[in-house]
Design a protein around this motif. Structure first.
Motif, PDB file in Angstrom:
ATOM      1  N   GLN A 133       0.820  -1.210   0.000  1.00 41.87           N
ATOM      2  CA  GLN A 133       0.000   0.000   0.000  1.00 41.87           C
ATOM      3  C   GLN A 133       0.859   1.267   0.000  1.00 41.87           C
ATOM      4  O   GLN A 133       0.524   2.260  -0.659  1.00 41.87           O
ATOM      5  N   ILE A 134       1.983   1.234   0.721  1.00 39.50           N
ATOM      6  CA  ILE A 134       2.905   2.372   0.704  1.00 39.50           C
ATOM      7  C   ILE A 134       3.424   2.599  -0.713  1.00 39.50           C
ATOM      8  O   ILE A 134       3.489   3.738  -1.199  1.00 39.50           O
ATOM      9  N   ASN A 135       3.797   1.515  -1.370  1.00 39.77           N
ATOM     10  CA  ASN A 135       4.298   1.623  -2.739  1.00 39.77           C
ATOM     11  C   ASN A 135       3.237   2.228  -3.660  1.00 39.77           C
ATOM     12  O   ASN A 135       3.546   3.096  -4.491  1.00 39.77           O
ATOM     13  N   ASP A 136       1.976   1.796  -3.506  1.00 36.23           N
ATOM     14  CA  ASP A 136       0.893   2.344  -4.326  1.00 36.23           C
ATOM     15  C   ASP A 136       0.721   3.838  -4.092  1.00 36.23           C
ATOM     16  O   ASP A 136       0.559   4.614  -5.041  1.00 36.23           O
ATOM     17  N   VAL A 137       0.733   4.235  -2.821  1.00 34.13           N
ATOM     18  CA  VAL A 137       0.533   5.649  -2.483  1.00 34.13           C
ATOM     19  C   VAL A 137       1.668   6.507  -3.029  1.00 34.13           C
ATOM     20  O   VAL A 137       1.433   7.576  -3.616  1.00 34.13           O
ATOM     21  N   ILE A 138       2.905   6.046  -2.849  1.00 36.93           N
ATOM     22  CA  ILE A 138       4.056   6.815  -3.326  1.00 36.93           C
ATOM     23  C   ILE A 138       4.017   6.948  -4.842  1.00 36.93           C
ATOM     24  O   ILE A 138       4.261   8.034  -5.399  1.00 36.93           O
ATOM     25  N   GLN A 139       3.693   5.868  -5.538  1.00 36.90           N
ATOM     26  CA  GLN A 139       3.598   5.928  -6.998  1.00 36.90           C
ATOM     27  C   GLN A 139       2.512   6.906  -7.438  1.00 36.90           C
ATOM     28  O   GLN A 139       2.706   7.694  -8.373  1.00 36.90           O
ATOM     29  N   TYR A 140       1.376   6.848  -6.739  1.00 34.70           N
ATOM     30  CA  TYR A 140       0.257   7.728  -7.091  1.00 34.70           C
ATOM     31  C   TYR A 140       0.615   9.206  -6.883  1.00 34.70           C
ATOM     32  O   TYR A 140       0.410  10.043  -7.769  1.00 34.70           O
ATOM     33  N   LEU A 141       1.157   9.532  -5.704  1.00 30.84           N
ATOM     34  CA  LEU A 141       1.482  10.927  -5.386  1.00 30.84           C
ATOM     35  C   LEU A 141       2.606  11.454  -6.272  1.00 30.84           C
ATOM     36  O   LEU A 141       2.562  12.610  -6.724  1.00 30.84           O
ATOM     37  N   THR A 142       3.611  10.630  -6.513  1.00 32.10           N
ATOM     38  CA  THR A 142       4.723  11.063  -7.369  1.00 32.10           C
ATOM     39  C   THR A 142       4.236  11.361  -8.777  1.00 32.10           C
ATOM     40  O   THR A 142       4.602  12.380  -9.383  1.00 32.10           O
ATOM     41  N   THR A 143       3.391  10.470  -9.303  1.00 31.41           N
ATOM     42  CA  THR A 143       2.861  10.680 -10.648  1.00 31.41           C
ATOM     43  C   THR A 143       1.974  11.918 -10.700  1.00 31.41           C
ATOM     44  O   THR A 143       2.013  12.691 -11.670  1.00 31.41           O
TER      45      THR A 143
END
Length: 304
Positions: free
Chosen positions: A182-192
């Motif tokens: 879930q952390i990976n998903d959030v970081i990918q989403y916010l970075t994008t």
């Protein structure tokens, strides 16, 4: 257990802070479309409750919680398919395989668990669709159904096998996997959302970019190395490898499910908007990270 409780309390605190921040942003910027963030916050709370049950209670409660998550995810997946009356029987049989599949987990029969869906269900599930239903649309309905079972049931069910395989470390390993995914998903989403310029498949998911993948990989690996001593019996090397593995497989899972959903919902923008905030959008990465992480750990460590 104590480390799991502290991690869950930390996650609860972060989610509470995010929820409060969201309502403040919504009040200060009423003209801004924050629906995607609201969808994510709502489903995160639902998943948090499910994984609290799966982590803090006995293996039976954990298994039932994951089984419910698989059932809900498969139902959402089937709701995206343009079905005919002839498809209903195969969907019914798909639902009936779920409790049987989780029963193999409950009794610890690893051999049957690992072959039941990929072999027995895949080979015999087409029969209800064949008998008396003709050939029109056969391949489409069967292949879509098999994809759903493979991801939403077989993939996610590996989460339930962690506590069964090792009652001492299994629950913590499951929590470790879910938190990192879930952390990976959030970081990918916010970075994008803020700096992502090189979109990978913009027609399927505008929130998957190469920038998001790289930043997510680095941060997830760092967090994995920081928390692995508290939740897992892994070595420092595998603390790093696990972060890389979860980040990469989560990225592939999210990308694959995005393309799959877009393909199913071509020319149905209304249903796409309706379903993008459901659990299926939050567990897409777990359908890949759960089975791959489970089997890598099982191969290299004898405690699984």
């Amino acid at each position: 257990m104590q480390d799991s409780v502290w991690l869950l309390l930390t996650v609860f605190s972060i989610m509470t802070l995010v929820t409060i921040s969201f309502f403040i942003m919504k009040k200060w910027q009423p003209e801004k479309d924050l629906s995607i963030i609201q969808y994510r916050v709502n489903t995160w709370w639902g998943m948090f409750v499910i994984f609290c049950f799966a982590t803090l209670f006995n293996t039976t409660v954990s298994l039932i919680a994951i089984m419910i998550l698989s059932l809900v995810s498969l139902r959402e997946y089937f709701s995206m398919i343009k079905t005919r009356k002839s498809d209903r029987r195969i969907f019914l049989w798909s639902y009936l395989t779920i409790p049987l599949h989780f029963y193999w987990i409950y009794i610890g029969w690893y051999g049957m668990f690992i072959v039941f869906i990929p072999i027995y269900v895949f080979l015999f599930l087409p029969l209800p669709r064949i008998i008396g239903k003709g050939t029109v649309g056969f391949l489409k309905s069967v292949s879509f159904t098999q994809w759903g079972l493979m991801l939403m049931v077989f993939g996610l069910s590996h989460l339930a096998y962690f506590p069964i395989a090792n009652p001492t470390f299994g629950g913590n390993l499951m929590l470790y996997l879910v938190v990192l995914t879930q952390i990976n998903d959030v970081i990918q989403y916010l970075t994008t959302a803020y700096i992502g310029k090189r979109k990978i498949v913009p027609t399927a998911n505008a929130y998957i970019s190469w920038e998001g993948f790289i930043v997510g990989l680095v941060i997830t690996t760092c967090i994995s190395y920081l928390i692995f001593p508290y939740l897992t019996p892994l070595t420092p090397l595998f603390g790093v490898i696990s972060g890389i593995l979860i980040s990469v497989t989560g990225f592939v899972g999210s990308l694959t499910c995005s393309v799959l959903k877009r393909d199913l919902l071509i020319d149905d923008q209304e249903k796409w908007e309706k379903l993008k905030g459901r659990y299926l959008s939050r567990i897409d990465s777990l359908t890949y990270t759960a089975p791959i992480f489970f089997h890598v750990i099982r191969y290299f460590f004898d405690f699984m």
